[in-house]
Design an enzyme around this catalytic site. Structure first.
Site, short mmCIF file in Angstrom:
data_model
loop_
_atom_site.label_atom_id
_atom_site.label_comp_id
_atom_site.label_asym_id
_atom_site.label_seq_id
_atom_site.Cartn_x
_atom_site.Cartn_y
_atom_site.Cartn_z
N ASP A 113 -0.55 6.67 -3.19
CA ASP A 113 -1.93 6.34 -3.91
C ASP A 113 -2.27 7.47 -5.06
OD1 ASP A 113 -1.92 3.99 -2.75
OD2 ASP A 113 -4.03 4.58 -1.98
N HIS A 116 0.43 -1.48 0.30
CA HIS A 116 0.31 0.37 -0.10
C HIS A 116 0.60 1.31 0.35
CE1 HIS A 116 -4.18 -1.12 -0.23
NE2 HIS A 116 -4.19 -2.14 0.69
#
Length: 347
Positions: free
Chosen positions: A161, A131
């Site tokens: 992200d 992540h």
């Protein structure tokens, strides 16, 4: 202006950066069709609080079970009508479904095939889960936020992200432009770790010269003129007066008439001056410092909560945030476009 209003995008729904890339393109005018798995996703449902996922807004949603031949055929029909595709699966998953680049090129040779992953399509970590925080860590950028042995911290989902989503959006737009000129599509390998490393170009340059991440005092971690300071009411403010003229104004505004602006980069004097600045900000609430410094060239801004940011006069004047009919907050599309004739002029 909506510069992408003649671009059709097919998005195979995932979580995080892929849907954000689709939202960026949709905000800029692209027609985005989401292929979603039938039924609710536990992760998406959790992140959206049980409501409609905000990253689906402005998109058309089609539920398909890609393991069913009829649904797979329908997906390929949508691909054939699209300029670009977004997928965020682990390497090899789309190929096993019969939707890899070769299969899609067979029905649409001009397709720009956007692949959103953390680690990229190749490399020892390509098949590993991860992540945002992991990708930022491996890029080297997370280490640069550590101050004097403290744990490094970065804003959740922003650097990795969001940076990856923006990079994929740029790659897709570039690929579509090339495809319309050449008639030939391409694959865009948008690895988040690549994007964060690329976006860290300035930090790498400063670090290479010894100004960040090494043993020498750093402007960004040690100087009195670039830091976060707490105020008397518990609020915080930021300073970033790196340029000499801005630093001189900051000293004047703070009443430090005994400090010579010419000694700004005397690192031996930084600790004492920084403590003096810290003590001064603790004497008044945040609003006092806003009234004194905000809007000047002292390079100042208060640290705002999300609610405060939505109501700040500057953000309000720009229409940065809007509310949905249900009262949820949304951010306006960026960047913004106007015609040359309609652009604002500055005296």
């Amino acid at each position: 202006m909506k510069p992408l209003n003649h671009v059709n995008v097919i998005e195979f729904e995932g979580i995080g950066p892929g849907p954000l890339c689709g939202r960026i393109l949709a905000d800029l005018g692209a027609s985005v069709t989401v292929i979603a798995r039938p039924g609710a996703s536990a992760v998406v449902d959790k992140l959206s609080g049980g409501g409609q996922p905000p990253l689906r807004e402005g998109k058309r949603v089609v539920e398909l079970n890609l393991k069913q031949p009829d649904d797979l055929r329908q997906a390929l029909e949508l691909v054939a009508q699209s300029d670009a595709l977004i997928e965020g699966n682990r390497p090899g998953v789309m190929e096993r479904l019969g939707l890899g680049p070769a299969a899609c090129a067979a029905v649409n040779p001009k397709l720009v095939y956007g692949r959103m992953t953390g680690w990229g399509q190749q490399g020892p970590l390509a098949q590993a889960a991860g992540h945002d925080i992991n990708y930022v860590a491996l890029s080297g950028m997370l280490s640069l936020s550590a101050v004097h042995g403290q744990l490094p911290v970065s804003p959740p989902t922003v650097l990795g992200d969001a940076g990856g989503a923006l990079g994929l959006a740029l790659g897709i737009v570039s690929g579509v432009l090339q495809a319309r000129q050449s008639g030939q599509g391409c694959v865009v390998d948008a690895a988040i770790v690549d994007m964060v490393a690329m976006l860290g170009g300035l930090a790498q340059w400063i670090a290479a010269s010894g100004g960040l991440g090494g043993p020498a005092p750093s402007v960004f971690h040690d100087s009195p003129f670039y830091d976060v300071y707490r105020c008397a009411d518990g609020g915080c403010v930021t300073l970033g007066a790196i340029e000499p003229q801005f630093y001189a104004l900051l000293l004047k505004k703070l009443g430090f008439t005994d400090v010579d602006p010419a000694t700004q980069f005397d690192t031996a004097a930084w600790p004492a001056l920084k403590e003096r600045v810290r003590a001064l900000f603790l004497t008044q609430p945040r609003q006092h410092w806003c009234e004194l410094l905000e809007g000047t060239d002292a390079c100042f801004a208060p640290v705002l909560t999300l609610d405060e940011a939505a109501n700040h006069p500057h953000n309000a004047a720009r229409g940065l945030y809007a509310q949905t009919p249900s009262g949820e907050r949304r951010t306006r599309a960026a960047p913004r476009f106007t015609t040359l004739q309609g652009a604002h002029t500055h005296d």
